[in-house]
Design an enzyme around this catalytic site. Structure first.
Site, PDB file in Angstrom:
ATOM      1  N   GLU A 162     -14.231 102.651  12.225  1.00 20.21           N
ATOM      2  CA  GLU A 162     -14.596 101.249  11.996  1.00 20.21           C
ATOM      3  C   GLU A 162     -16.115 101.097  12.023  1.00 20.21           C
ATOM      4  OE1 GLU A 162     -12.706  98.659  10.990  1.00 20.21           O
ATOM      5  OE2 GLU A 162     -14.775  98.028  10.727  1.00 20.21           O
ATOM      6  N   LYS A 221     -18.721 108.887  11.055  1.00 21.08           N
ATOM      7  CA  LYS A 221     -18.883 107.738  11.959  1.00 21.08           C
ATOM      8  C   LYS A 221     -20.001 108.005  12.975  1.00 21.08           C
ATOM      9  CE  LYS A 221     -18.427 104.090  14.309  1.00 21.08           C
ATOM     10  NZ  LYS A 221     -18.880 102.789  13.881  1.00 21.08           N
ATOM     11  N   PHE A 273     -32.196  98.959  21.930  1.00 17.61           N
ATOM     12  CA  PHE A 273     -30.832  98.663  21.485  1.00 17.61           C
ATOM     13  C   PHE A 273     -29.864  98.764  22.658  1.00 17.61           C
ATOM     14  CE2 PHE A 273     -31.319 103.235  20.231  1.00 17.61           C
ATOM     15  CZ  PHE A 273     -30.312 103.804  21.011  1.00 17.61           C
ATOM     16  N   CYS A 277     -21.781 101.314  21.835  1.00 16.92           N
ATOM     17  CA  CYS A 277     -21.556 102.513  21.017  1.00 16.92           C
ATOM     18  C   CYS A 277     -22.754 103.398  20.717  1.00 16.92           C
ATOM     19  CB  CYS A 277     -20.876 102.118  19.718  1.00 16.92           C
ATOM     20  SG  CYS A 277     -19.205 101.539  20.035  1.00 16.92           S
ATOM     21  N   LYS A 280     -23.523 105.903  23.561  1.00 20.80           N
ATOM     22  CA  LYS A 280     -22.372 106.782  23.816  1.00 20.80           C
ATOM     23  C   LYS A 280     -22.136 107.740  22.648  1.00 20.80           C
ATOM     24  CE  LYS A 280     -18.161 104.521  22.533  1.00 20.80           C
ATOM     25  NZ  LYS A 280     -17.669 105.294  21.416  1.00 20.80           N
ATOM     26  N   LYS A 340     -26.678  91.459  21.860  1.00 21.70           N
ATOM     27  CA  LYS A 340     -27.222  90.885  20.631  1.00 21.70           C
ATOM     28  C   LYS A 340     -26.655  89.489  20.497  1.00 21.70           C
ATOM     29  CE  LYS A 340     -25.308  92.149  16.659  1.00 21.70           C
ATOM     30  NZ  LYS A 340     -24.599  92.860  15.557  1.00 21.70           N
TER      31      LYS A 340
HETATM   32  P1  NAD Z   1     -12.579  97.888  24.209  1.00 22.77           P
HETATM   33  O1  NAD Z   1     -12.839  98.453  25.540  1.00 22.77           O
HETATM   34  O2  NAD Z   1     -13.038  96.501  23.890  1.00 22.77           O
HETATM   35  O3  NAD Z   1     -11.009  97.919  23.918  1.00 22.77           O
HETATM   36  C1  NAD Z   1     -10.191  99.007  24.163  1.00 22.77           C
HETATM   37  C2  NAD Z   1      -8.856  98.498  24.695  1.00 22.77           C
HETATM   38  O4  NAD Z   1      -7.941  99.596  24.770  1.00 22.77           O
HETATM   39  C3  NAD Z   1      -8.919  97.920  26.104  1.00 22.77           C
HETATM   40  O5  NAD Z   1      -8.461  96.577  26.082  1.00 22.77           O
HETATM   41  C4  NAD Z   1      -8.000  98.829  26.931  1.00 22.77           C
HETATM   42  O6  NAD Z   1      -7.261  98.131  27.918  1.00 22.77           O
HETATM   43  C5  NAD Z   1      -7.076  99.380  25.868  1.00 22.77           C
HETATM   44  N1  NAD Z   1      -6.416 100.637  26.231  1.00 22.77           N
HETATM   45  C6  NAD Z   1      -6.976 101.763  26.739  1.00 22.77           C
HETATM   46  N2  NAD Z   1      -6.035 102.723  26.895  1.00 22.77           N
HETATM   47  C7  NAD Z   1      -4.857 102.195  26.489  1.00 22.77           C
HETATM   48  C8  NAD Z   1      -3.537 102.696  26.395  1.00 22.77           C
HETATM   49  N3  NAD Z   1      -3.250 103.947  26.740  1.00 22.77           N
HETATM   50  N4  NAD Z   1      -2.570 101.883  25.935  1.00 22.77           N
HETATM   51  C9  NAD Z   1      -2.863 100.603  25.575  1.00 22.77           C
HETATM   52  N5  NAD Z   1      -4.102 100.074  25.626  1.00 22.77           N
HETATM   53  C10 NAD Z   1      -5.092 100.859  26.071  1.00 22.77           C
HETATM   54  O7  NAD Z   1     -13.197  98.908  23.160  1.00 22.77           O
HETATM   55  P2  NAD Z   1     -13.730  98.592  21.686  1.00 22.77           P
HETATM   56  O8  NAD Z   1     -15.123  98.065  21.739  1.00 22.77           O
HETATM   57  O9  NAD Z   1     -12.696  97.856  20.924  1.00 22.77           O
HETATM   58  O10 NAD Z   1     -13.865 100.077  21.113  1.00 22.77           O
HETATM   59  C11 NAD Z   1     -12.729 100.839  20.782  1.00 22.77           C
HETATM   60  C12 NAD Z   1     -13.155 102.043  19.974  1.00 22.77           C
HETATM   61  O11 NAD Z   1     -13.754 101.614  18.747  1.00 22.77           O
HETATM   62  C13 NAD Z   1     -14.217 102.916  20.643  1.00 22.77           C
HETATM   63  O12 NAD Z   1     -13.951 104.258  20.328  1.00 22.77           O
HETATM   64  C14 NAD Z   1     -15.506 102.469  20.003  1.00 22.77           C
HETATM   65  O13 NAD Z   1     -16.454 103.511  19.983  1.00 22.77           O
HETATM   66  C15 NAD Z   1     -15.068 102.147  18.604  1.00 22.77           C
HETATM   67  N6  NAD Z   1     -15.894 101.152  17.918  1.00 22.77           N
HETATM   68  C16 NAD Z   1     -16.316 100.050  18.561  1.00 22.77           C
HETATM   69  C17 NAD Z   1     -17.056  99.084  17.867  1.00 22.77           C
HETATM   70  C18 NAD Z   1     -17.547  97.837  18.555  1.00 22.77           C
HETATM   71  O14 NAD Z   1     -18.283  97.100  17.922  1.00 22.77           O
HETATM   72  N7  NAD Z   1     -17.196  97.548  19.779  1.00 22.77           N
HETATM   73  C19 NAD Z   1     -17.303  99.244  16.506  1.00 22.77           C
HETATM   74  C20 NAD Z   1     -16.833 100.389  15.866  1.00 22.77           C
HETATM   75  C21 NAD Z   1     -16.117 101.332  16.583  1.00 22.77           C
HETATM   76  C1  UGA Z   2     -23.192  99.076  15.705  1.00 25.11           C
HETATM   77  C2  UGA Z   2     -23.229  99.409  14.210  1.00 25.11           C
HETATM   78  O1  UGA Z   2     -24.133  98.516  13.561  1.00 25.11           O
HETATM   79  C3  UGA Z   2     -21.830  99.269  13.604  1.00 25.11           C
HETATM   80  O2  UGA Z   2     -21.864  99.671  12.241  1.00 25.11           O
HETATM   81  C4  UGA Z   2     -20.865 100.168  14.375  1.00 25.11           C
HETATM   82  O3  UGA Z   2     -19.556 100.009  13.873  1.00 25.11           O
HETATM   83  C5  UGA Z   2     -20.895  99.787  15.838  1.00 25.11           C
HETATM   84  O4  UGA Z   2     -22.256  99.921  16.346  1.00 25.11           O
HETATM   85  C6  UGA Z   2     -20.055 100.687  16.695  1.00 25.11           C
HETATM   86  O5  UGA Z   2     -19.730 101.785  16.329  1.00 25.11           O
HETATM   87  O6  UGA Z   2     -19.794 100.200  17.804  1.00 25.11           O
HETATM   88  P1  UGA Z   2     -23.169  96.856  17.158  1.00 25.11           P
HETATM   89  O7  UGA Z   2     -23.556  97.765  18.259  1.00 25.11           O
HETATM   90  O8  UGA Z   2     -22.045  95.935  17.344  1.00 25.11           O
HETATM   91  O9  UGA Z   2     -22.833  97.711  15.843  1.00 25.11           O
HETATM   92  O10 UGA Z   2     -24.428  95.961  16.737  1.00 25.11           O
HETATM   93  P2  UGA Z   2     -25.792  96.279  15.962  1.00 25.11           P
HETATM   94  O11 UGA Z   2     -26.078  95.155  15.069  1.00 25.11           O
HETATM   95  O12 UGA Z   2     -25.804  97.621  15.370  1.00 25.11           O
HETATM   96  O13 UGA Z   2     -26.866  96.234  17.127  1.00 25.11           O
HETATM   97  C7  UGA Z   2     -26.914  97.226  18.128  1.00 25.11           C
HETATM   98  C8  UGA Z   2     -28.143  97.010  18.987  1.00 25.11           C
HETATM   99  O14 UGA Z   2     -29.333  97.311  18.261  1.00 25.11           O
HETATM  100  C9  UGA Z   2     -28.309  95.578  19.481  1.00 25.11           C
HETATM  101  O15 UGA Z   2     -28.769  95.581  20.807  1.00 25.11           O
HETATM  102  C10 UGA Z   2     -29.353  95.019  18.540  1.00 25.11           C
HETATM  103  O16 UGA Z   2     -30.055  93.938  19.101  1.00 25.11           O
HETATM  104  C11 UGA Z   2     -30.230  96.219  18.332  1.00 25.11           C
HETATM  105  N1  UGA Z   2     -31.002  96.181  17.074  1.00 25.11           N
HETATM  106  C12 UGA Z   2     -30.371  96.156  15.883  1.00 25.11           C
HETATM  107  C13 UGA Z   2     -32.388  96.217  17.120  1.00 25.11           C
HETATM  108  O17 UGA Z   2     -32.995  96.252  18.204  1.00 25.11           O
HETATM  109  N2  UGA Z   2     -33.102  96.209  15.957  1.00 25.11           N
HETATM  110  C14 UGA Z   2     -32.479  96.179  14.743  1.00 25.11           C
HETATM  111  O18 UGA Z   2     -33.195  96.186  13.707  1.00 25.11           O
HETATM  112  C15 UGA Z   2     -31.091  96.153  14.711  1.00 25.11           C
END
Ligand code: NAD
Ligand code: UGA
Length: 463
Positions: A162, A221, A273, A277, A280, A340
């Site tokens: 995603e 990713k 930032f 994610c 990590k 953010k």
């Molecule tokens: P999150 O912590 O918000 O949600 C994860 C959920 O999974 C939690 O509610 C937890 O209770 C649940 N969970 C964990 N183990 C479980 C199980 N065995 N059965 C059922 N539920 C379970 O995490 P998130 O931010 O949604 O991120 C999820 C994944 O997506 C991560 O790998 C992250 O790197 C990736 N990702 C996150 C973002 C983002 O913007 N947050 C964007 C792209 C990708």
């Molecule tokens: C980021 C990526 O943009 C997504 O494409 C990806 O799916 C996601 O991580 C993920 O894997 O979790 P996110 O962390 O939600 O998304 O938000 P961003 O807009 O990327 O911002 C990340 C951080 O960088 C924030 O703290 C933001 O304020 C900072 N940032 C962003 C800057 O300091 N400068 C910039 O020019 C852009």
């Protein structure tokens, strides 16, 4: 195969919004999002969709439209797995806090639990989709668990990372730059890929749906996040040089961004930032590179994190230095705590680290954030384990009115770029502060000249 039932394990920042959009765009598919966290599911089912657990512009309207029609939130994980043809795994994959790879590798225990549960429950062939961000070659481990502990049914593993960003999740999901689907190159693999392509093709143009092998998809990713974060660390590195030389980082960013090979996005210098994610995923990339003995590759990417840590620390040091080298017992007001704007997520927010540094210097921190609760802020500080909860509680005061938060402050720091901060009555704020009234704009969102004409001592990033 025509998909009619989808299950998503994990109702978090990715699972919730992604499945809500799939349900909205595919009324013929029943989408069930499951989670072990009962409170989270209860919140997703709140009759008032304004109270759903994740704040994202436009999300509550989509949930209101689809929930109860073909979108369901439940804690009955087994039933949802049993019924679905396609199971998304969207659970958290945090950095390991123990054992081998501590502080770097991705902790895959939640992923493994999901795989074992799917294997136990499935009585028919299933497509299992990695939605979580995972180390390259995780699909191999998932396949091994499914094949060795399952009931003899066939599993196809797809990688479908995603790319949504928080705060713009809904628009990102509705209009993605691309959808990436990795799968096996066997006929069964290709048929699984096609089944998922057909789901997205309900609203995404097929030219934007990219299919690859599983490993390319998994690694793309991590690569995308590493490149994005690297741009921020690069411009932040330049911001420090700008401060020494009289150059202005906003002007430098504009000048280089007009080069079409560089492009204007992700060049905003900041306090550093945050988010769950970037750090990590880069640490994970560094760990993977090291595990293959690619030390130069590992060191190259690790610099992105080192630079980001430096930028956060540099910001807090600047506050202390500017305030005559002491902030003890001074009121420093933070505007913003989220990592953010337009999200209530605070994971790895720079605000947490800046607050921690300043509390070490015995500052009194006041905070106003339009979407973040006091308990979340205190949890964030407690999580660092720098001091006791009682001490954090004493050092941090949370306000629900920004003007009250700023009253009597020695300095204000902008930690999140919430739009509302720009239109505040800055004269009123100035009048209520100690003088000289310092303003540290960690997001470069305010107009320096206007604030200086009011009387503020204004310090932006990189100028
Ligand atoms: P999150 O912590 O918000 O949600 C994860 C959920 O999974 C939690 O509610 C937890 O209770 C649940 N969970 C964990 N183990 C479980 C199980 N065995 N059965 C059922 N539920 C379970 O995490 P998130 O931010 O949604 O991120 C999820 C994944 O997506 C991560 O790998 C992250 O790197 C990736 N990702 C996150 C973002 C983002 O913007 N947050 C964007 C792209 C990708
Ligand atoms: C980021 C990526 O943009 C997504 O494409 C990806 O799916 C996601 O991580 C993920 O894997 O979790 P996110 O962390 O939600 O998304 O938000 P961003 O807009 O990327 O911002 C990340 C951080 O960088 C924030 O703290 C933001 O304020 C900072 N940032 C962003 C800057 O300091 N400068 C910039 O020019 C852009």
């Amino acid at each position: 195969m025509k998909v009619t039932k989808i299950c998503c394990i994990g109702a978090g920042y990715v699972g919730g919004p992604t499945m809500a959009v799939i349900a909205q765009k595919c009324p013929h598919i029943q989408v069930t999002v499951v989670d072990l966290n009962e409170q989270r599911i209860k919140d997703w089912n709140d009759p008032d969709t304004n109270n759903i657990p994740i704040y994202e512009p436009g999300l509550s309207e989509i949930v209101a439209e689809a929930r109860g029609r073909n979108l369901f939130f439940s804690t009955d994980v087994e039933k949802a797995i049993d019924e679905a043809q396609v199971i998304f795994i969207s659970v958290n994959t945090p950095t390991k806090t123990y054992g081998k790879g501590k502080g770097m590798a991705a902790d895959l225990k939640y992923i493994e639990l999901c795989a074992r549960q799917i294997a136990k429950v499935a009585k028919e062939n299933k497509i299992v989709v990695e939605k979580s961000t995972l180390p390259v070659r995780t699909a191999e481990a998932i396949k091994s668990i499914l094949d060795n502990t399952g009931n003899g049914v066939q599993f196809q593993i797809l990688s479908n990372p995603e790319f949504l960003a928080e705060g713009t999740a809904v628009t990102d999901l509705l209009n993605p730059d691309r959808i990436l689907i990795g799968g096996d190159t066997t006929p069964e693999g290709e048929s699984a890929i096609n089944a998922l392509v057909d789901v997205y093709a309900n609203w995404v143009d097929k030219s934007k749906i990219l299919t690859t092998n599983v490993w390319s998809s998994e690694l793309s990713k991590l690569t995308a996040n590493a490149f994005l974060a690297q741009r921020i660390s690069s411009i932040n590195a330049m911001s420090e040089l700008c401060e020494k030389t009289g150059a202005d980082v906003n002007e430098v960013a504009k000048a280089i961004g007009m080069d079409s090979r560089i492009g204007p996005k992700f060049l905003k210098a900041s306090v550093g930032f945050g988010g769950s994610c970037f750090q990590k995923d880069i640490l994970n990339l560094v760990y993977i590179a090291k595990s293959y003995g690619l030390n130069e590759v590992a060191d190259y990417w690790e610099q992105v994190i080192i630079m980001n840590d430096h930028q956060k620390r540099r910001f807090s040091s600047k506050i202390v230095q500017t305030l005559y080298n002491t902030v003890a017992d001074k009121k420093i007001t933070f505007l913003g705590w989220a990592f953010k704007k337009d999200t209530n997520d605070t994971r790895e927010s720079a605000a947490i680290y800046v607050a921690d540094d300043l509390i070490n210097e015995q500052a009194c921190i006041s905070v106003y954030d339009p979407k973040v609760s006091e308990s979340k802020m205190l949890n964030d500080l407690d999580y660092l384990q720098t001091r006791s909860s009682e001490e954090n509680n004493k050092a941090l005061t949370v306000f629900d009115d920004p003007y009250e938060a700023c009253k009597g402050a020695h300095a204000i720091s902008i930690l999140t770029e919430w739009d509302e901060f720009i239109s505040y009555d800055w004269q009123k704020i100035y009048d209520s502060m100690h003088k000289p009234a310092f303003l540290f704009d960690g997001r470069n969102i305010l107009n320096a000249k206007e604030l200086e004409s009011i009387g503020f001592v204004y310090k932006g990033i990189g100028s």
